[in-house]
Write a protein that holds these residues in place. Structure first.
Motif, short mmCIF file in Angstrom:
data_model
loop_
_atom_site.label_atom_id
_atom_site.label_comp_id
_atom_site.label_asym_id
_atom_site.label_seq_id
_atom_site.Cartn_x
_atom_site.Cartn_y
_atom_site.Cartn_z
N LEU A 42 0.82 -1.20 0.00
CA LEU A 42 0.00 0.00 0.00
C LEU A 42 0.85 1.25 0.00
N MET A 43 1.91 1.25 0.81
CA MET A 43 2.79 2.42 0.87
C MET A 43 3.47 2.67 -0.47
N LEU A 44 3.86 1.59 -1.14
CA LEU A 44 4.53 1.74 -2.42
C LEU A 44 3.59 2.29 -3.47
N LEU A 45 2.29 1.95 -3.34
CA LEU A 45 1.32 2.38 -4.34
C LEU A 45 0.84 3.81 -4.13
N PHE A 98 19.21 -13.87 -4.01
CA PHE A 98 18.34 -14.80 -4.73
C PHE A 98 16.93 -14.73 -4.15
N GLY A 99 15.96 -14.50 -5.02
CA GLY A 99 14.57 -14.39 -4.59
C GLY A 99 14.18 -13.02 -4.10
N GLY A 100 15.14 -12.09 -3.99
CA GLY A 100 14.84 -10.74 -3.55
C GLY A 100 14.30 -9.89 -4.70
N SER A 101 13.73 -8.77 -4.35
CA SER A 101 13.15 -7.87 -5.35
C SER A 101 13.70 -6.47 -5.16
N LEU A 102 14.07 -5.82 -6.27
CA LEU A 102 14.56 -4.44 -6.16
C LEU A 102 13.47 -3.47 -5.74
N SER A 103 12.21 -3.91 -5.74
CA SER A 103 11.15 -3.05 -5.22
C SER A 103 11.35 -2.77 -3.73
N GLN A 104 12.16 -3.61 -3.06
CA GLN A 104 12.47 -3.37 -1.65
C GLN A 104 13.25 -2.07 -1.46
N ALA A 134 9.70 3.97 -11.56
CA ALA A 134 9.21 2.64 -11.96
C ALA A 134 10.07 1.58 -11.28
N TRP A 135 9.47 0.41 -11.08
CA TRP A 135 10.21 -0.67 -10.44
C TRP A 135 9.52 -2.00 -10.69
N ASN A 136 10.31 -3.04 -10.62
CA ASN A 136 9.80 -4.40 -10.60
C ASN A 136 10.81 -5.25 -9.83
N ASP A 137 10.69 -6.56 -9.88
CA ASP A 137 11.62 -7.40 -9.12
C ASP A 137 13.06 -7.25 -9.60
N CYS A 138 13.22 -6.95 -10.89
CA CYS A 138 14.57 -6.91 -11.47
C CYS A 138 15.22 -5.55 -11.42
N ALA A 139 14.44 -4.49 -11.48
CA ALA A 139 15.04 -3.18 -11.74
C ALA A 139 14.26 -2.06 -11.05
N ASN A 162 19.61 -2.57 -12.83
CA ASN A 162 19.01 -3.85 -13.25
C ASN A 162 19.87 -5.00 -12.75
N LYS A 163 19.32 -5.82 -11.86
CA LYS A 163 20.09 -6.93 -11.30
C LYS A 163 19.95 -8.22 -12.10
N CYS A 164 19.02 -8.25 -13.04
CA CYS A 164 18.67 -9.50 -13.73
C CYS A 164 19.48 -9.72 -15.01
N GLY A 165 19.29 -10.89 -15.59
CA GLY A 165 20.09 -11.30 -16.75
C GLY A 165 19.52 -10.89 -18.09
N SER A 166 18.48 -10.08 -18.10
CA SER A 166 17.93 -9.56 -19.35
C SER A 166 17.62 -8.09 -19.18
N SER A 167 17.61 -7.34 -20.27
CA SER A 167 17.40 -5.90 -20.19
C SER A 167 15.99 -5.60 -19.68
N GLN A 168 15.85 -4.46 -19.04
CA GLN A 168 14.56 -4.02 -18.50
C GLN A 168 14.21 -2.66 -19.08
N ASN A 169 12.96 -2.50 -19.50
CA ASN A 169 12.50 -1.26 -20.09
C ASN A 169 11.38 -0.67 -19.26
N PHE A 170 11.44 0.64 -19.03
CA PHE A 170 10.40 1.35 -18.30
C PHE A 170 9.96 2.56 -19.12
N ASN A 171 8.67 2.60 -19.45
CA ASN A 171 8.11 3.76 -20.13
C ASN A 171 7.49 4.68 -19.09
N VAL A 172 7.97 5.95 -19.05
CA VAL A 172 7.51 6.86 -18.01
C VAL A 172 7.03 8.18 -18.61
#
Length: 474
Positions: free
Chosen positions: A15-18, A297-303, A401-406, A420-430
């Motif tokens: 809720l706080m993040l939203l 492992f298993g963590g999310s950058l949304s933290q 913007a954020w997700n588990d990877c970035a 970006n901590k993950c093994g594929s590129s991440q795109n954010f449209n803002v």
């Protein structure tokens, strides 16, 4: 019941993040500190111009005290024999003063402050467990070579001892690190019959000497103090030492190691009371543990979106932020906290890119871990991140913007950081309206290229796999 509490906590975080606009930071001054760990004072002085040119605003240096000068092991600097003089393997009072003068500058914008690492909790473990300091051999040396030792003196009468057996707490070793009384009144011991570090009792005499010590360092031009082992001192003792006169104009921060933030027993028992009962700053171990969890492992950058909102980071104006401290690689009990080198690189981008706290850059002289952190202060990525960090002073922060990877966040209109901590590129449209300059290049500080040019109300930022981007307005 525990399941319900856990679910409630998770929902509260979501809720706080939203609902939070995430424009936070309070425009805090976050000037970076170089931790010149176990450097000789002469080495710091020799590199003073380079340190200024890199953009550091403070240097944390080895404890200015007397320890065994014949032993260059780093931990010797944390076993004081006498606080009335400066003399150890990494320098003496003359080299200490010369270092301060070298870091000074007629141009205030280039001046680099000296922060002294100070050890007030204990004295050395030596001479068969004796508790008279500095001991008769040292007093004899003071007398026979008075010219030298008077030149190293900070305060006091070197013809007499400093501390006697009645200035120490009982010789009990801490056995329960969850017991606040034990932790703050008993000894740090190494096991296998080790008698431990003699723990100073905060009686009037001890406090007076410790005040005199800090006052003398301040008179030499020291501008800040790192309080070693602050976790092992009562807040009453700390407040007795740090008078308003001593604290005036000084940056003071304590070392209180915890394995988490709000809800963690160490945090609740030690760090939270320290922050509540002193006006000092502290190492941001809650944020460090959040960073490790997010990149793990298993963590999310949304933290990392706004960890302070739920007690997993200190408030900006109280925090010294970091990705590694000297204790982590040099003490077996903390080595599990060492991050993967790429994750550490990405974590530095977060710490140096965000608004809040003073980032501490660990630069080692011991050569541990195959010289991994030797000369880290001037590593290419650190110097570029420091340049970005200094450019962004005074700019607010908004998570975009954020997700588990970035994650993607901006620093006013002047900069934007993507990690970006993950093994594929991440795109954010803002949405860029009111957030960025249009028709102007943003250049990535880390590569010098990867230009961003915004000409409309939306833009898609791309962050490569296992990489960071720190764009600033050209």
């Amino acid at each position: 019941m525990q399941v319900i509490k856990t679910l409630f906590k998770r929902q509260l975080i979501r809720l706080m993040l939203l609902i939070t606009p995430l424009l936070f930071g309070g425009y805090a001054s976050a000037e970076a500190i170089l931790h010149a760990f176990d450097w000789h004072y002469d080495e710091v002085a020799a590199k003073a111009t380079e340190i200024k040119n890199l953009g550091y605003k403070a240097v944390l240096v080895a404890p200015p005290l007397k320890s065994n000068a014949a032993n260059c092991a780093w931990w010797q600097r944390y076993q004081p024999q006498d606080i009335r003089v400066i003399d150890h393997c990494k320098g003496n009072k003359q080299s200490f003063v010369n270092m301060i003068n070298a870091l000074n500058d007629s141009n205030p914008a280039r001046k680099v402050d000296v922060y002294a690492d100070i050890v007030l909790n204990h004295m050395a473990n030596e001479r068969g467990g004796a508790t008279d300091f500095p001991g008769q051999a040292a007093l004899n040396s003071y007398s026979s070579n008075s010219s030298y030792w008077n030149n190293q003196k900070l305060f006091g009468n070197l013809s007499q001892g400093l501390f006697s057996p009645w200035d120490f707490n009982p010789a009990n070793c801490i056995s329960n690190y969850n017991d606040v009384w034990q932790v703050q009144n008993w000894r740090l011991c190494g096991g296998a019959g080790d008698s431990g570090l003699p723990d100073l009792n905060p009686n009037n005499w001890v406090v007076q000497q410790q005040r005199a010590y800090l006052s003398a360092l301040k008179s030499l031009g020291v501008k800040g103090f790192r309080v070693d082992a602050a976790k092992h001192m009562s807040n009453w003792h700390i407040n007795q030492i740090f008078t308003s006169t001593i604290k005036n104009g000084m940056y003071v921060f304590g070392e209180i190691i915890t394995s988490g933030g709000a809800g963690n027993n160490e945090y609740n028992s030690f760090l939270s009371p320290y922050l509540a009962n002193t006006d000092h700053k502290a190492y941001d171990f809650p944020l460090f543990n959040t960073i490790r969890s997010a990149f793990g492992f298993g963590g999310s950058l949304s933290q990392l979106v706004n960890p302070a909102a739920y007690g997993q980071a200190l408030q900006n104006n109280r925090a010294v932020t970091f990705t590694v401290t000297h204790d982590i690689p040099t003490n077996d009990g903390f080595r599990y906290l060492i991050m993967d080198p790429t994750d550490e690189y990405l974590a530095y981008a977060y710490v140096m890119g965000r608004d809040g706290g003073k980032p501490l850059i660990f630069s080692d002289s011991t050569g541990t871990d195959n010289n991994r952190w030797v000369n880290a202060y001037k590593a290419s990525h650190i110097s570029k991140m420091l340049n970005f960090h200094n450019r962004m002073q005074g700019q607010g922060m908004e998570m975009l913007a954020w997700n588990d990877c970035a994650i993607l966040f901006r620093r006013g209109q002047e900069g934007v950081v993507g990690i970006n901590k993950c093994g594929s590129s991440q795109n954010f449209n803002v949405n860029t309206n009111g957030r960025f300059y249009w028709y102007r290049n943003y250049r990535d500080a880390l590569s010098g290229a990867n230009l961003v040019y915004i000409s409309g109300g939306n833009y898609t930022f791309s962050i490569p796999a296992r990489q960071a981007r720190m764009w600033y307005a050209d």
